[in-house]
Design a protein around this motif. Structure first.
Motif, PDB file in Angstrom:
ATOM      1  N   VAL A 195       0.848  -1.192   0.000  1.00 22.37           N
ATOM      2  CA  VAL A 195       0.000   0.000   0.000  1.00 22.37           C
ATOM      3  C   VAL A 195       0.888   1.248   0.000  1.00 22.37           C
ATOM      4  O   VAL A 195       2.044   1.213   0.419  1.00 22.37           O
ATOM      5  CB  VAL A 195      -0.946   0.071   1.225  1.00 22.37           C
ATOM      6  CG1 VAL A 195      -1.990  -1.022   1.184  1.00 22.37           C
ATOM      7  CG2 VAL A 195      -0.167   0.043   2.534  1.00 22.37           C
ATOM      8  N   ALA A 196       0.295   2.331  -0.468  1.00 17.47           N
ATOM      9  CA  ALA A 196       0.917   3.646  -0.351  1.00 17.47           C
ATOM     10  C   ALA A 196      -0.185   4.648  -0.059  1.00 17.47           C
ATOM     11  O   ALA A 196      -1.353   4.440  -0.418  1.00 17.47           O
ATOM     12  CB  ALA A 196       1.667   4.021  -1.622  1.00 17.47           C
ATOM     13  N   LEU A 197       0.179   5.724   0.602  1.00 18.46           N
ATOM     14  CA  LEU A 197      -0.787   6.723   1.030  1.00 18.46           C
ATOM     15  C   LEU A 197      -0.248   8.098   0.709  1.00 18.46           C
ATOM     16  O   LEU A 197       0.931   8.394   0.967  1.00 18.46           O
ATOM     17  CB  LEU A 197      -1.030   6.608   2.533  1.00 18.46           C
ATOM     18  CG  LEU A 197      -1.929   7.674   3.168  1.00 18.46           C
ATOM     19  CD1 LEU A 197      -3.384   7.398   2.842  1.00 18.46           C
ATOM     20  CD2 LEU A 197      -1.722   7.712   4.691  1.00 18.46           C
ATOM     21  N   ALA A 255     -10.034   7.009  -3.281  1.00 24.65           N
ATOM     22  CA  ALA A 255     -10.026   8.397  -2.818  1.00 24.65           C
ATOM     23  C   ALA A 255     -10.233   8.483  -1.313  1.00 24.65           C
ATOM     24  O   ALA A 255     -10.984   7.697  -0.721  1.00 24.65           O
ATOM     25  CB  ALA A 255     -11.111   9.184  -3.537  1.00 24.65           C
ATOM     26  N   LEU A 256      -9.576   9.468  -0.686  1.00 23.97           N
ATOM     27  CA  LEU A 256      -9.735   9.752   0.734  1.00 23.97           C
ATOM     28  C   LEU A 256     -10.088  11.221   0.908  1.00 23.97           C
ATOM     29  O   LEU A 256      -9.840  12.049   0.023  1.00 23.97           O
ATOM     30  CB  LEU A 256      -8.435   9.450   1.494  1.00 23.97           C
ATOM     31  CG  LEU A 256      -7.932   8.013   1.448  1.00 23.97           C
ATOM     32  CD1 LEU A 256      -6.544   7.928   2.063  1.00 23.97           C
ATOM     33  CD2 LEU A 256      -8.894   7.062   2.151  1.00 23.97           C
ATOM     34  N   SER A 257     -10.666  11.555   2.052  1.00 21.08           N
ATOM     35  CA  SER A 257     -10.939  12.962   2.336  1.00 21.08           C
ATOM     36  C   SER A 257      -9.639  13.672   2.717  1.00 21.08           C
ATOM     37  O   SER A 257      -8.587  13.057   2.912  1.00 21.08           O
ATOM     38  CB  SER A 257     -11.983  13.086   3.441  1.00 21.08           C
ATOM     39  OG  SER A 257     -11.557  12.409   4.617  1.00 21.08           O
ATOM     40  N   GLU A 258      -9.715  14.987   2.832  1.00 23.57           N
ATOM     41  CA  GLU A 258      -8.529  15.794   3.095  1.00 23.57           C
ATOM     42  C   GLU A 258      -7.869  15.421   4.415  1.00 23.57           C
ATOM     43  O   GLU A 258      -8.539  15.030   5.375  1.00 23.57           O
ATOM     44  CB  GLU A 258      -8.912  17.269   3.107  1.00 23.57           C
ATOM     45  CG  GLU A 258      -7.706  18.195   3.253  1.00 23.57           C
ATOM     46  CD  GLU A 258      -8.095  19.655   3.138  1.00 23.57           C
ATOM     47  OE1 GLU A 258      -9.290  19.950   2.934  1.00 23.57           O
ATOM     48  OE2 GLU A 258      -7.191  20.506   3.250  1.00 23.57           O
ATOM     49  N   GLY A 259      -6.553  15.528   4.467  1.00 21.40           N
ATOM     50  CA  GLY A 259      -5.817  15.204   5.670  1.00 21.40           C
ATOM     51  C   GLY A 259      -6.079  16.175   6.802  1.00 21.40           C
ATOM     52  O   GLY A 259      -6.426  17.345   6.589  1.00 21.40           O
ATOM     53  N   ALA A 319     -12.949  12.872   7.044  1.00 23.02           N
ATOM     54  CA  ALA A 319     -14.079  11.949   7.149  1.00 23.02           C
ATOM     55  C   ALA A 319     -13.767  10.719   7.989  1.00 23.02           C
ATOM     56  O   ALA A 319     -14.582   9.798   8.077  1.00 23.02           O
ATOM     57  CB  ALA A 319     -14.543  11.524   5.757  1.00 23.02           C
ATOM     58  N   GLY A 320     -12.586  10.684   8.594  1.00 25.11           N
ATOM     59  CA  GLY A 320     -12.261   9.627   9.538  1.00 25.11           C
ATOM     60  C   GLY A 320     -11.746   8.324   8.959  1.00 25.11           C
ATOM     61  O   GLY A 320     -11.638   7.332   9.681  1.00 25.11           O
ATOM     62  N   GLU A 321     -11.380   8.303   7.653  1.00 24.82           N
ATOM     63  CA  GLU A 321     -10.893   7.038   7.084  1.00 24.82           C
ATOM     64  C   GLU A 321      -9.525   6.640   7.645  1.00 24.82           C
ATOM     65  O   GLU A 321      -9.216   5.452   7.742  1.00 24.82           O
ATOM     66  CB  GLU A 321     -10.757   7.133   5.560  1.00 24.82           C
ATOM     67  CG  GLU A 321     -11.971   7.634   4.823  1.00 24.82           C
ATOM     68  CD  GLU A 321     -11.814   9.105   4.503  1.00 24.82           C
ATOM     69  OE1 GLU A 321     -12.171   9.493   3.387  1.00 24.82           O
ATOM     70  OE2 GLU A 321     -11.310   9.861   5.369  1.00 24.82           O
ATOM     71  N   CYS A 322      -8.705   7.623   7.996  1.00 28.76           N
ATOM     72  CA  CYS A 322      -7.339   7.338   8.469  1.00 28.76           C
ATOM     73  C   CYS A 322      -7.193   7.703   9.937  1.00 28.76           C
ATOM     74  O   CYS A 322      -7.690   8.756  10.378  1.00 28.76           O
ATOM     75  CB  CYS A 322      -6.317   8.137   7.667  1.00 28.76           C
ATOM     76  SG  CYS A 322      -6.150   7.613   5.965  1.00 28.76           S
ATOM     77  N   ILE A 374      -6.405   2.372   8.251  1.00 24.87           N
ATOM     78  CA  ILE A 374      -6.964   3.110   7.123  1.00 24.87           C
ATOM     79  C   ILE A 374      -8.203   2.348   6.668  1.00 24.87           C
ATOM     80  O   ILE A 374      -8.130   1.137   6.420  1.00 24.87           O
ATOM     81  CB  ILE A 374      -5.964   3.230   5.955  1.00 24.87           C
ATOM     82  CG1 ILE A 374      -4.649   3.843   6.424  1.00 24.87           C
ATOM     83  CG2 ILE A 374      -6.574   4.048   4.819  1.00 24.87           C
ATOM     84  CD1 ILE A 374      -3.553   3.813   5.373  1.00 24.87           C
ATOM     85  N   ARG A 375      -9.299   3.043   6.555  1.00 28.53           N
ATOM     86  CA  ARG A 375     -10.538   2.410   6.120  1.00 28.53           C
ATOM     87  C   ARG A 375     -10.677   2.549   4.603  1.00 28.53           C
ATOM     88  O   ARG A 375     -10.610   3.634   4.051  1.00 28.53           O
ATOM     89  CB  ARG A 375     -11.736   3.050   6.823  1.00 28.53           C
ATOM     90  CG  ARG A 375     -13.021   2.247   6.665  1.00 28.53           C
ATOM     91  CD  ARG A 375     -14.135   2.800   7.509  1.00 28.53           C
ATOM     92  NE  ARG A 375     -14.607   4.095   7.014  1.00 28.53           N
ATOM     93  CZ  ARG A 375     -14.516   5.238   7.683  1.00 28.53           C
ATOM     94  NH1 ARG A 375     -13.954   5.254   8.880  1.00 28.53           N
ATOM     95  NH2 ARG A 375     -14.975   6.359   7.178  1.00 28.53           N
ATOM     96  N   ARG A 376     -10.856   1.422   3.934  1.00 32.38           N
ATOM     97  CA  ARG A 376     -11.051   1.390   2.486  1.00 32.38           C
ATOM     98  C   ARG A 376     -12.436   0.815   2.219  1.00 32.38           C
ATOM     99  O   ARG A 376     -12.630  -0.401   2.236  1.00 32.38           O
ATOM    100  CB  ARG A 376      -9.970   0.547   1.818  1.00 32.38           C
ATOM    101  CG  ARG A 376     -10.054   0.492   0.297  1.00 32.38           C
ATOM    102  CD  ARG A 376      -8.869  -0.251  -0.297  1.00 32.38           C
ATOM    103  NE  ARG A 376      -8.767  -1.620   0.199  1.00 32.38           N
ATOM    104  CZ  ARG A 376      -7.712  -2.428  -0.026  1.00 32.38           C
ATOM    105  NH1 ARG A 376      -6.675  -1.985  -0.704  1.00 32.38           N
ATOM    106  NH2 ARG A 376      -7.708  -3.655   0.451  1.00 32.38           N
ATOM    107  N   GLY A 377     -13.408   1.692   2.022  1.00 29.39           N
ATOM    108  CA  GLY A 377     -14.786   1.227   1.922  1.00 29.39           C
ATOM    109  C   GLY A 377     -15.222   0.601   3.231  1.00 29.39           C
ATOM    110  O   GLY A 377     -15.137   1.216   4.295  1.00 29.39           O
ATOM    111  N   GLU A 378     -15.679  -0.639   3.172  1.00 29.11           N
ATOM    112  CA  GLU A 378     -16.112  -1.350   4.377  1.00 29.11           C
ATOM    113  C   GLU A 378     -14.964  -2.096   5.050  1.00 29.11           C
ATOM    114  O   GLU A 378     -15.142  -2.682   6.119  1.00 29.11           O
ATOM    115  CB  GLU A 378     -17.219  -2.347   4.017  1.00 29.11           C
ATOM    116  CG  GLU A 378     -18.475  -1.694   3.440  1.00 29.11           C
ATOM    117  CD  GLU A 378     -19.086  -0.695   4.411  1.00 29.11           C
ATOM    118  OE1 GLU A 378     -19.150  -1.015   5.620  1.00 29.11           O
ATOM    119  OE2 GLU A 378     -19.489   0.392   3.960  1.00 29.11           O
TER     120      GLU A 378
END
Length: 359
Positions: A241-243, A265-269, A299-302, A336-340
C-alpha cells in the motif's frame, strides 16, 4: 500538541470521485480552461501556457518539481529537483531506520541554463540539474513506462529505474489555487525498482524495492502552505500500500490510498503537529521535531501515528523569497478504512511535512 490550520483549502473535505481516465492535456485547447478534477492515469501534456498568464507572471508563479522516493527496508531514499522559474534547486536524503540520516542534502542551486523541469516531444518528464558539484537527471521517455533516475552529489550517488507499467495507477489532480491559477500534480507509487545507491561509501541495493514519484506543475500563489504525509509499505496482511495525504494547498483532490492495481479516494488530511510548532520554536532545531504526529482525515478514514526517527529541514529568508520546511522521516502505524474494509498497518516507512513558503 496542536492541530495545524489551513488558509488554502479549496476542495471539499469529503473524498473526490476517481472514476474518469486522465485527459490528454491539463488545459482544454478549445475552451482554454483547466480541466479541473481528479483522474486515473497520466497526462501527455501539463502545458499551462494556454491559460495566458503574462510572461512575468509565468516566471514568478509557475513552479515545477519532481520528487522521487525509493523504499527498501531499512532504507528510504528521496530526491527532488525543483524549478521555480527564476531558480532551480535539488535536495534529498538517504535514511536508514537504525542509523538515521546517512545523507542529508540541503537545497543546492543549479546552474542557469543547465537546470530545468519540463516536458518535450521525447520525454514526458525531463528534470535535470547541474550544480557546482551535483548532476541529477530524472526522466520518463514517452510511451516507455520507465522513470530513470541518475544522481551524483557530494553525499550520494544513485542509479535506479522505476517500472511504471507494473506500478499502481497514476493519480492526476488538476485543481484551482486561491491566489494563484491552477495546480497539476501526478503521483504514481508501488513501482518495482532496479538499481543501487552509494551512500557514505556504502552500496545500497535497491533491487526489489518500491518506488514512487510526484510530478507537479502549477501557477501557484505567492504564499503557499501545506502539511503532507506519504507512506509506502505493506499492511499487516502483507498487501502493498501507499498513502498520499495533504491538508491545505490542493486539499482532497490529491488524497488517496494506493494498492497494486487500485486507487481509492480519501478525504482531506488532518494533521496534529508536535507542540514545538505551536510554541513557534525554530524549525532548524531537529530535536524538537522528533515527537509523534497524528495523521487523520476529515471523514475519519485514516487514524495513523507517525513516529519520526530523523528530520530533514531547511529555513531560508531572502526577503522576497522565504521558506520554512520540515520533513521528518520515520514510520506510520494505525488504520486506514477502504470502503467497508479496515487495513491495519504496524510499520510502514514514510515522511510528513510542514511547509510554509513565499516564492
Amino acid at each position: 500538541m496542536t492541530t495545524s490550520t489551513s488558509t488554502e483549502t479549496h476542495a471539499a473535505s469529503t473524498p473526490v470521485i476517481i472514476d474518469r481516465p486522465a485527459p490528454e492535456t491539463a488545459v482544454d485547447p478549445r475552451t482554454e480552461r483547466a480541466r479541473h478534477g481528479t483522474y486515473r492515469g497520466a497526462l501527455r501534456s501539463c502545458d499551462l501556457s494556454a491559460l495566458r498568464p503574462s510572461r512575468l507572471a509565468r516566471v514568478v508563479r509557475e513552479k515545477r518539481w519532481v520528487y522521487v522516493t525509493f523504499v527498501k527496508a531499512p532504507w528510504m531514499i528521496s530526491l527532488a529537483v525543483v524549478d521555480l522559474g527564476y531558480a532551480q534547486t535539488v535536495f534529498g536524503f538517504a535514511h536508514h531506520e537504525a542509523r538515521g540520516l546517512v545523507a542529508d542534502m540541503r537545497s543546492a542551486p543549479g546552474l542557469p541554463g543547465l537546470s530545468r523541469v519540463r516536458q518535450d516531444g521525447v520525454h514526458r518528464i525531463d528534470a535535470r540539474l547541474r550544480g557546482a558539484r551535483e548532476r541529477v537527471t530524472i526522466r520518463e521517455r514517452r510511451d516507455e513506462g520507465v522513470l530513470e533516475v541518475r544522481a551524483t552529489t557530494p553525499q550520494m550517488e544513485l542509479r535506479a529505474s522505476l517500472d511504471l507499467r507494473a506500478a499502481a495507477p497514476v493519480l492526476t489532480a488538476i485543481a484551482p489555487i486561491r491566489g494563484g491559477i491552477v495546480d497539476v500534480t501526478e503521483k504514481q507509487v508501488l513501482a518495482p525498482v532496479r538499481g543501487a545507491a552509494l551512500v557514505g561509501g556504502e552500496r545500497v541495493d535497491l533491487d526489489g524495492g518500491l518506488g514512487g514519484f510526484d510530478f507537479t506543475v502549477g501557477l501557484l500563489a505567492r504564499e503557499t502552505r501545506w502539511n503532507w504525509a506519504f507512506l509506502m509499505g505493506s499492511t499487516d496482511a502483507g498487501e502493498p500500500v501507499a498513502l498520499n495525504l495533504v491538508e491545505g494547498f490542493v486539499g482532497a483532490p490529491e488524497c488517496a490510498l494506493f494498492g497494486p492495481s487500485s486507487l481509492h479516494a480519501l478525504s482531506e488530511g488532518r494533521f496534529t503537529l508536535p507542540a514545538a510548532r505551536r510554541e513557534g520554536e525554530s524549525l532548524g532545531d531537529r530535536a524538537r521535531h522528533l515527537e509523534p504526529w497524528q495523521v487523520r482525515t476529515a471523514a475519519g478514514e485514516c487514524d495513523l501515528v507517525f513516529t519520526p526517527s530523523a528530520v530533514h529541514d531547511e529555513a531560508l529568508d531572502l526577503g522576497l523569497v522565504r521558506s520554512r520546511f520540515v520533513q521528518p522521516i520515520g514510520s506510520f502505524a494505525g488504520t486506514i478504512r477502504r470502503g467497508e474494509e479496515t487495513l491495519r498497518i504496524s510499520h510502514a516507512l514514510g515522511v510528513v511535512e510542514d511547509q510554509d513558503v513565499r516564492w
